[in-house]
Design a protein around this motif. Structure first.
Motif, PDB file in Angstrom:
ATOM      1  N   ASP A 186       8.800 154.191  43.297  1.00 30.94           N
ATOM      2  CA  ASP A 186       9.667 154.877  44.246  1.00 30.94           C
ATOM      3  C   ASP A 186       8.882 155.218  45.517  1.00 30.94           C
ATOM      4  OD1 ASP A 186      11.964 156.189  45.219  1.00 30.94           O
ATOM      5  OD2 ASP A 186      11.205 158.123  44.516  1.00 30.94           O
ATOM      6  N   LEU A 187       9.498 154.951  46.679  1.00 24.28           N
ATOM      7  CA  LEU A 187       8.875 155.231  47.972  1.00 24.28           C
ATOM      8  C   LEU A 187       9.848 156.070  48.795  1.00 24.28           C
ATOM      9  CD1 LEU A 187       7.445 151.671  48.738  1.00 24.28           C
ATOM     10  CD2 LEU A 187       6.161 153.659  47.899  1.00 24.28           C
ATOM     11  N   PRO A 188       9.843 157.386  48.631  1.00 24.09           N
ATOM     12  CA  PRO A 188      10.821 158.256  49.300  1.00 24.09           C
ATOM     13  C   PRO A 188      10.794 158.101  50.821  1.00 24.09           C
ATOM     14  CG  PRO A 188       9.591 159.468  47.623  1.00 24.09           C
ATOM     15  CD  PRO A 188       8.918 158.142  47.781  1.00 24.09           C
ATOM     16  N   GLY A 189      11.981 157.914  51.408  1.00 30.41           N
ATOM     17  CA  GLY A 189      12.118 157.857  52.852  1.00 30.41           C
ATOM     18  C   GLY A 189      12.049 156.485  53.461  1.00 30.41           C
ATOM     19  N   ILE A 190      11.584 155.482  52.724  1.00 34.62           N
ATOM     20  CA  ILE A 190      11.397 154.182  53.349  1.00 34.62           C
ATOM     21  C   ILE A 190      12.730 153.467  53.574  1.00 34.62           C
ATOM     22  CG2 ILE A 190      11.068 152.728  51.277  1.00 34.62           C
ATOM     23  CD1 ILE A 190       8.651 151.493  52.914  1.00 34.62           C
ATOM     24  N   ASP A 191      13.691 153.665  52.677  1.00 32.60           N
ATOM     25  CA  ASP A 191      14.978 152.995  52.852  1.00 32.60           C
ATOM     26  C   ASP A 191      15.778 153.610  54.003  1.00 32.60           C
ATOM     27  OD1 ASP A 191      14.762 151.023  50.799  1.00 32.60           O
ATOM     28  OD2 ASP A 191      15.055 152.612  49.318  1.00 32.60           O
ATOM     29  N   LEU A 193      14.466 155.042  56.654  1.00 34.79           N
ATOM     30  CA  LEU A 193      13.800 154.581  57.871  1.00 34.79           C
ATOM     31  C   LEU A 193      14.251 153.165  58.203  1.00 34.79           C
ATOM     32  CD1 LEU A 193      11.747 154.798  60.161  1.00 34.79           C
ATOM     33  CD2 LEU A 193       9.949 154.159  58.521  1.00 34.79           C
ATOM     34  N   HIS A 194      14.279 152.311  57.205  1.00 40.05           N
ATOM     35  CA  HIS A 194      14.718 150.942  57.424  1.00 40.05           C
ATOM     36  C   HIS A 194      16.145 150.892  57.949  1.00 40.05           C
ATOM     37  CE1 HIS A 194      16.807 147.293  55.880  1.00 40.05           C
ATOM     38  NE2 HIS A 194      15.809 146.716  56.528  1.00 40.05           N
ATOM     39  N   GLU A 195      17.039 151.679  57.371  1.00 39.07           N
ATOM     40  CA  GLU A 195      18.440 151.661  57.791  1.00 39.07           C
ATOM     41  C   GLU A 195      18.594 152.082  59.252  1.00 39.07           C
ATOM     42  OE1 GLU A 195      20.299 154.190  54.975  1.00 39.07           O
ATOM     43  OE2 GLU A 195      20.070 152.774  53.299  1.00 39.07           O
ATOM     44  N   ARG A 196      17.849 153.106  59.687  1.00 39.44           N
ATOM     45  CA  ARG A 196      17.956 153.568  61.069  1.00 39.44           C
ATOM     46  C   ARG A 196      17.329 152.570  62.042  1.00 39.44           C
ATOM     47  NH1 ARG A 196      15.134 157.669  61.984  1.00 39.44           N
ATOM     48  NH2 ARG A 196      14.117 157.997  59.973  1.00 39.44           N
ATOM     49  N   LEU A 197      16.274 151.915  61.620  1.00 36.76           N
ATOM     50  CA  LEU A 197      15.685 150.872  62.462  1.00 36.76           C
ATOM     51  C   LEU A 197      16.667 149.728  62.663  1.00 36.76           C
ATOM     52  CD1 LEU A 197      12.083 150.759  60.949  1.00 36.76           C
ATOM     53  CD2 LEU A 197      12.682 151.548  63.255  1.00 36.76           C
ATOM     54  N   VAL A 198      17.325 149.318  61.593  1.00 40.05           N
ATOM     55  CA  VAL A 198      18.306 148.225  61.674  1.00 40.05           C
ATOM     56  C   VAL A 198      19.429 148.584  62.644  1.00 40.05           C
ATOM     57  CG1 VAL A 198      20.104 146.997  60.384  1.00 40.05           C
ATOM     58  CG2 VAL A 198      17.820 147.276  59.392  1.00 40.05           C
ATOM     59  N   ALA A 199      19.863 149.833  62.619  1.00 38.04           N
ATOM     60  CA  ALA A 199      21.000 150.264  63.431  1.00 38.04           C
ATOM     61  C   ALA A 199      20.676 150.361  64.915  1.00 38.04           C
ATOM     62  CB  ALA A 199      21.512 151.607  62.930  1.00 38.04           C
ATOM     63  N   ALA A 200      19.395 150.322  65.288  1.00 36.97           N
ATOM     64  CA  ALA A 200      19.023 150.542  66.694  1.00 36.97           C
ATOM     65  C   ALA A 200      18.047 149.488  67.211  1.00 36.97           C
ATOM     66  CB  ALA A 200      18.418 151.928  66.852  1.00 36.97           C
ATOM     67  N   VAL A 201      18.102 148.280  66.687  1.00 36.77           N
ATOM     68  CA  VAL A 201      17.177 147.229  67.110  1.00 36.77           C
ATOM     69  C   VAL A 201      17.339 146.944  68.607  1.00 36.77           C
ATOM     70  CG1 VAL A 201      16.507 144.819  66.832  1.00 36.77           C
ATOM     71  CG2 VAL A 201      17.132 146.157  64.832  1.00 36.77           C
ATOM     72  N   TRP A 293      11.032 153.468  69.061  1.00 31.95           N
ATOM     73  CA  TRP A 293      11.595 152.567  68.035  1.00 31.95           C
ATOM     74  C   TRP A 293      10.495 151.651  67.508  1.00 31.95           C
ATOM     75  CZ3 TRP A 293      11.713 147.499  66.802  1.00 31.95           C
ATOM     76  CH2 TRP A 293      12.594 147.113  65.795  1.00 31.95           C
ATOM     77  N   TYR A 294       9.721 151.094  68.419  1.00 29.83           N
ATOM     78  CA  TYR A 294       8.672 150.152  68.037  1.00 29.83           C
ATOM     79  C   TYR A 294       7.609 150.836  67.179  1.00 29.83           C
ATOM     80  CZ  TYR A 294      10.547 146.926  71.562  1.00 29.83           C
ATOM     81  OH  TYR A 294      11.353 146.081  72.283  1.00 29.83           O
ATOM     82  N   ILE A 295       7.269 152.077  67.522  1.00 22.51           N
ATOM     83  CA  ILE A 295       6.266 152.794  66.729  1.00 22.51           C
ATOM     84  C   ILE A 295       6.824 153.131  65.351  1.00 22.51           C
ATOM     85  CG2 ILE A 295       4.837 154.867  66.589  1.00 22.51           C
ATOM     86  CD1 ILE A 295       4.738 154.871  69.651  1.00 22.51           C
ATOM     87  N   GLY A 296       8.099 153.530  65.289  1.00 22.63           N
ATOM     88  CA  GLY A 296       8.725 153.764  63.988  1.00 22.63           C
ATOM     89  C   GLY A 296       8.691 152.516  63.121  1.00 22.63           C
ATOM     90  N   PHE A 297       8.999 151.374  63.739  1.00 27.40           N
ATOM     91  CA  PHE A 297       8.940 150.115  63.001  1.00 27.40           C
ATOM     92  C   PHE A 297       7.499 149.783  62.599  1.00 27.40           C
ATOM     93  CE2 PHE A 297       8.346 145.414  63.274  1.00 27.40           C
ATOM     94  CZ  PHE A 297       8.903 145.122  62.037  1.00 27.40           C
ATOM     95  N   GLY A 337       6.687 157.471  60.221  1.00 30.22           N
ATOM     96  CA  GLY A 337       7.729 156.632  60.781  1.00 30.22           C
ATOM     97  C   GLY A 337       9.018 157.387  60.992  1.00 30.22           C
ATOM     98  N   ASN A 338       9.409 158.171  60.006  1.00 29.11           N
ATOM     99  CA  ASN A 338      10.635 158.968  60.120  1.00 29.11           C
ATOM    100  C   ASN A 338      10.506 160.063  61.174  1.00 29.11           C
ATOM    101  OD1 ASN A 338      12.712 158.026  58.175  1.00 29.11           O
ATOM    102  ND2 ASN A 338      11.086 158.329  56.678  1.00 29.11           N
ATOM    103  N   ASP A 339       9.314 160.648  61.306  1.00 19.89           N
ATOM    104  CA  ASP A 339       9.110 161.690  62.299  1.00 19.89           C
ATOM    105  C   ASP A 339       9.111 161.125  63.720  1.00 19.89           C
ATOM    106  OD1 ASP A 339       8.936 163.568  60.307  1.00 19.89           O
ATOM    107  OD2 ASP A 339       6.733 163.671  60.324  1.00 19.89           O
TER     108      ASP A 339
END
Length: 343
Positions: A186-191, A193-201, A293-297, A337-339
């Motif tokens: 389990d990797l809390p928070g990674i999914d 983060l991925h979802e928000r990155l996808v929504a704002a590419v 966005w790029y740093i979050g990714f 990444g989330n922060d």
């Protein structure tokens, strides 16, 4: 280049006798006698060796042993980009041979020139140089990235080295696939983060050659100069801000305490994030207003890379030392990444 370690008679993943037979057949006269080789310490992905015949030295690169993610360890691409950049201002080792026959060493590999220089990985290493020299090295690292992104891919025959259209969208999708291929806990928070990155590419930018893992410990420094940029396994054509953001992400990750990533950013004199971004923007003329966005990714990508390494370590498929703490570093990277990117 970095000093080696291991059994020179038979380092893991390298058979010096078979390597010499290959070189004698394909680069006659290169070697003057039996070869010995050592694993270069510090690598966490592709394996690097220094080999010698007692007179000259060369460097061999091959994929890791065991679990290998698709597309992540392509020796042909790495060899091609280094060869193409040889006539440009970007310092790279000269290439000598590419072997795509896995029967020789158990995987494709390539051989390149040995370049003198040191990869600075820790703040204590840089601290020995003093703040002024440390600042100068950091600025040269930024300027070399500007030089890389200024190279015309067509001029160096790399126009087909990647597919720039939809690059960021594919990158996010690709690294999610890499995560799924190595996910074993389990990797809390990674999914999220991925979802928000996808929504704002972001939309497509003017493409450049991108390194894919650009940082100080992936270059060699000698007398204050960068003598070679190494570790091109993730290079392609794409959005140059991904390189800048990953460089920033490594620097920020190095400040969170004991870490498996470089701590050079905490050395006195090393340029801070604002200085890095400002110098790059001035040198390249690029708009960096959407860099969060790029740093979050970048934090997402770095977390996935380390999780893949942790997977190999946990399955006994790594060579070298220092892997024990890698798994513990993944969650803090996800948190960063989330922060950083809050959409």
């Amino acid at each position: 280049m970095r000093s080696g370690q291991g059994d020179p008679e038979q380092p893991p993943g390298l058979d010096p006798a078979r390597l010499r037979d290959y070189l004698d057949a394909h680069v006659p006269g290169l070697t003057a006698g039996p070869l010995t080789g050592e694993v270069v310490p510090g690598g966490r992905s592709n394996l690097t060796y220094v080999v010698t015949d007692g007179r000259s030295r060369w460097v061999v690169r091959r994929p890791p042993l065991g679990h290998v993610l698709p597309t992540a360890h392509d020796m042909t691409r790495e060899h091609r980009v280094i060869s193409a950049l040889a006539p440009t201002p970007v310092p790279v080792p000269g290439t000598i041979a590419l072997c795509q026959d896995a029967d020789v060493l158990g995987a494709p590999f390539y051989v390149m020139e040995y370049v003198e220089g040191k990869p600075y990985r820790s703040d204590t290493q840089l601290a020995e140089l003093g703040p002024e020299r440390t600042k100068a090295i950091g600025e040269r690292l930024i300027d070399t990235l500007v030089d890389l992104h200024a190279v015309d891919p067509v001029a160096v025959k790399l126009e087909d080295f990647g597919r720039p259209q939809g690059f960021l969208e594919r990158q996010v999708r690709r690294w999610k696939k890499q995560l799924d291929a190595s996910r074993s806990r389990d990797l809390p928070g990674i999914d999220s983060l991925h979802e928000r990155l996808v929504a704002a590419v972001p939309g497509d930018a003017e493409p450049t050659i991108v390194h894919g893992d650009y940082r100080l410990d992936n270059v060699l420094v000698r007398d204050g100069r960068i003598t070679a940029v190494l570790d091109w396994e993730m290079s392609t054509l794409g959005d140059p801000l991904t390189d800048l953001a990953l460089m920033v992400a490594y620097a920020e990750a190095g400040k969170i305490g004991p870490s498996v990533v470089s701590t050079v950013s905490t050395a006195p004199g090393y340029p801070g994030t604002e200085d890095v971004v400002g110098r790059y923007a001035q040198g390249s003329g690029r708009d960096v207003s959407n860099l969060d966005w790029y740093i979050g990714f970048a934090f997402f990508k770095l977390a996935v890379i380390l999780e893949g390494i942790y997977y190999r370590f946990s399955h006994g498929q790594t060579v070298g030392e220092g892997f024990e703490a890698i798994g513990d570093a993944v969650i803090p990277l996800i948190r960063l990444g989330n922060d950083t990117f809050k959409d």
